[in-house]
Scaffold this motif. Structure first.
Motif, PDB file in Angstrom:
ATOM      1  N   GLU A 165       1.691   6.715  -6.921  1.00 20.14           N
ATOM      2  CA  GLU A 165       0.084   7.785  -6.714  1.00 20.14           C
ATOM      3  C   GLU A 165       0.192   8.894  -6.018  1.00 20.14           C
ATOM      4  O   GLU A 165      -0.073  10.205  -7.392  1.00 20.14           O
ATOM      5  CB  GLU A 165      -1.218   7.252  -5.976  1.00 20.14           C
ATOM      6  N   ALA A 166       0.866   8.905  -5.892  1.00 18.77           N
ATOM      7  CA  ALA A 166       1.386  10.549  -5.241  1.00 18.77           C
ATOM      8  C   ALA A 166       2.269  11.847  -6.089  1.00 18.77           C
ATOM      9  O   ALA A 166       2.024  12.540  -6.802  1.00 18.77           O
ATOM     10  CB  ALA A 166       1.592  10.889  -3.654  1.00 18.77           C
ATOM     11  N   ALA A 167       3.116  10.737  -7.104  1.00 18.07           N
ATOM     12  CA  ALA A 167       4.018  11.033  -7.984  1.00 18.07           C
ATOM     13  C   ALA A 167       3.512  11.824  -8.639  1.00 18.07           C
ATOM     14  O   ALA A 167       4.122  12.426  -9.549  1.00 18.07           O
ATOM     15  CB  ALA A 167       5.305  10.013  -8.346  1.00 18.07           C
TER      16      ALA A 167
ATOM     17  N   ASN B 298       4.623   9.406   6.090  1.00 26.57           N
ATOM     18  CA  ASN B 298       3.734   9.924   5.608  1.00 26.57           C
ATOM     19  C   ASN B 298       4.195  11.166   6.341  1.00 26.57           C
ATOM     20  O   ASN B 298       3.288  12.066   4.884  1.00 26.57           O
ATOM     21  CB  ASN B 298       2.718   9.661   7.601  1.00 26.57           C
ATOM     22  N   ARG B 299       5.464  11.069   6.557  1.00 23.39           N
ATOM     23  CA  ARG B 299       6.308  12.636   5.806  1.00 23.39           C
ATOM     24  C   ARG B 299       6.703  12.368   4.922  1.00 23.39           C
ATOM     25  O   ARG B 299       6.663  13.905   4.000  1.00 23.39           O
ATOM     26  CB  ARG B 299       7.467  12.402   7.179  1.00 23.39           C
ATOM     27  N   GLN B 300       7.276  11.364   4.253  1.00 23.43           N
ATOM     28  CA  GLN B 300       7.117  11.690   3.187  1.00 23.43           C
ATOM     29  C   GLN B 300       6.299  11.800   1.569  1.00 23.43           C
ATOM     30  O   GLN B 300       6.430  12.307   1.117  1.00 23.43           O
ATOM     31  CB  GLN B 300       8.074  10.253   2.325  1.00 23.43           C
ATOM     32  N   LEU B 301       5.810  11.419   2.253  1.00 24.59           N
ATOM     33  CA  LEU B 301       3.729  11.067   1.389  1.00 24.59           C
ATOM     34  C   LEU B 301       3.983  12.460   1.434  1.00 24.59           C
ATOM     35  O   LEU B 301       3.329  12.782   0.456  1.00 24.59           O
ATOM     36  CB  LEU B 301       3.345  10.604   1.760  1.00 24.59           C
ATOM     37  N   ALA B 302       3.551  13.320   2.693  1.00 23.32           N
ATOM     38  CA  ALA B 302       3.229  14.627   2.401  1.00 23.32           C
ATOM     39  C   ALA B 302       3.832  15.942   2.486  1.00 23.32           C
ATOM     40  O   ALA B 302       3.826  16.575   1.383  1.00 23.32           O
ATOM     41  CB  ALA B 302       3.271  14.935   3.895  1.00 23.32           C
ATOM     42  N   ALA B 303       5.296  15.512   2.039  1.00 20.65           N
ATOM     43  CA  ALA B 303       6.609  16.001   1.428  1.00 20.65           C
ATOM     44  C   ALA B 303       5.857  16.249  -0.350  1.00 20.65           C
ATOM     45  O   ALA B 303       6.667  17.072  -0.972  1.00 20.65           O
ATOM     46  CB  ALA B 303       8.076  15.964   1.684  1.00 20.65           C
ATOM     47  N   ILE B 304       5.666  14.734  -0.950  1.00 22.01           N
ATOM     48  CA  ILE B 304       5.085  14.939  -2.394  1.00 22.01           C
ATOM     49  C   ILE B 304       3.886  15.543  -2.776  1.00 22.01           C
ATOM     50  O   ILE B 304       3.159  16.327  -3.210  1.00 22.01           O
ATOM     51  CB  ILE B 304       4.941  13.440  -2.341  1.00 22.01           C
TER      52      ILE B 304
ATOM     53  N   ASP C 126       0.582  -0.961   0.233  1.00 22.74           N
ATOM     54  CA  ASP C 126      -0.205  -0.119  -0.024  1.00 22.74           C
ATOM     55  C   ASP C 126       0.629   0.886  -0.314  1.00 22.74           C
ATOM     56  O   ASP C 126       0.771   1.700  -0.375  1.00 22.74           O
ATOM     57  CB  ASP C 126      -0.476   0.282   1.467  1.00 22.74           C
ATOM     58  N   MET C 127       1.954   1.073   0.964  1.00 19.76           N
ATOM     59  CA  MET C 127       2.507   2.804   0.617  1.00 19.76           C
ATOM     60  C   MET C 127       3.260   2.117  -0.158  1.00 19.76           C
ATOM     61  O   MET C 127       3.332   4.014  -0.980  1.00 19.76           O
ATOM     62  CB  MET C 127       4.096   1.809   1.981  1.00 19.76           C
ATOM     63  N   ARG C 128       4.176   1.886  -1.094  1.00 21.86           N
ATOM     64  CA  ARG C 128       4.285   1.833  -3.130  1.00 21.86           C
ATOM     65  C   ARG C 128       3.025   2.364  -3.214  1.00 21.86           C
ATOM     66  O   ARG C 128       4.578   3.257  -4.413  1.00 21.86           O
ATOM     67  CB  ARG C 128       5.001   0.106  -3.474  1.00 21.86           C
TER      68      ARG C 128
END
Length: 312
Positions: A169-171, A285-291, A162-164
């Protein structure tokens, strides 16, 4: 009859980059030789080997149910042989390209049923022999811990998947999909997974295990030492737990003591995996927020990129 395989071919094409120490040290040397012998025969399929392994497991359970020490030793030997054949099915599948999705299901289900049958027979037989209720309680604990170990592994794998997916998706469309690094340590000396992940220098590398490495540096160094020998850092996993309960305990005549000790170690390593996953999800979560957080309305901030070598 198919072509013969050399032992070097068998090892190169069937050995996992990391495996349980019991498998690496006590199973692979024998299993690879047996695979070399049987892989030339198309009739010996992975699924048939899976069934044979399960039947040997039932024979082991029948010996355990007899309760006498000589039968316990026979059961332990049969259980080890069952595990050797169980390892052979995957090796034959990888070597000959004959694996299947159904075969993976069959192997997983029969493994769990083998543990259930052997635990019930071993502990039930000892209860019948001694009348001590402790054997039944320990038997229930063995079944529970085996279930927890493999359920936990499945769910950890699902969370990583799910993280991958969410990172990709966020990219956004057209963006390079971040390479997701699962390793506790960046270095992966025996496998190609790391090299594949960073083959494209333009792909950002997402490393969610930095927090774990910073808190458990000694464990990381220990892990790296084991990985160089193809041994995974999860020193007491489901495999070692089963071997302790169904081989070591019966042979040394300490069924309860070995089962309890191995169970405590298994639980400890599983909780460490859960803690590692928890730290990884916080970093994720931090890295996803950065994206997701835009630096300006028309741009996204870049993903946090890890170094390709361990920090000094």
């Amino acid at each position: 009859m198919s072509n013969r395989f050399t032992i070097d071919e068998v090892r190169a094409r069937t050995y996992k980059s990391r495996d349980a120490w019991w498998t690496v040290l006590l199973v692979d040397p024998l299993a690879s030789r047996l695979v070399q012998l049987v892989a030339r025969y198309p009739a010996i399929t992975p699924n048939r080997l899976t069934v044979i392994a399960f039947l040997l497991g039932l024979a082991s359970a029948a010996c355990f149910a007899m309760a006498d020490y000589r039968w316990l030793v026979a059961g332990a030997l049969l259980f080890h042989l069952s595990f050797v054949v169980d390892c052979m099915d995957g090796k034959v599948a990888r070597l000959t390209g004959s694996g299947s999705v159904f075969g993976a299901w069959l192997d997983y289900v029969f493994d769990r049923l083998r543990v259930l049958a052997c635990a019930a027979a071993l502990m039930g037989g000892q209860y019948e022999r001694t009348g001590e209720l402790t054997y039944l309680l320990v038997g229930g604990g063995v079944i529970f811990l085996d279930m927890f170990r493999y359920l936990n592994a499945l769910q950890i794998g699902k969370v990583k998947h799910d993280m991958r997916f969410k990172l990709a998706e966020a990219a956004g469309p057209g963006a390079a999909t971040p390479a997701f690094v699962e390793e506790t340590l960046i270095e992966h000396p025996t496998g190609a997974a790391r090299e594949d992940a960073v083959a494209d220098a333009d792909r950002p590398v997402v490393d969610v295990n930095g927090d774990f490495r910073s808190r458990f540096g000694s464990f990381v160094r220990f892990r790296n030492l084991l990985v160089r020998r193809r041994i995974r850092a999860h020193v007491v996993s489901g495999i070692e737990f089963q071997m302790a309960v169904f081989i070591i305990g019966p042979v040394v005549g300490a069924v309860i003591g070995v089962a309890v000790g191995a169970g405590a170690l298994l639980l400890g390593f599983e909780l460490l995996l859960v803690y590692k996953l928890w730290l990884a999800t916080k970093s994720f979560n931090r890295q996803l927020a950065a994206i997701d957080a835009p630096a300006i309305p028309s741009q996204r901030r870049p993903v946090e990129v890890s170094a390709l070598t361990p920090a000094p």
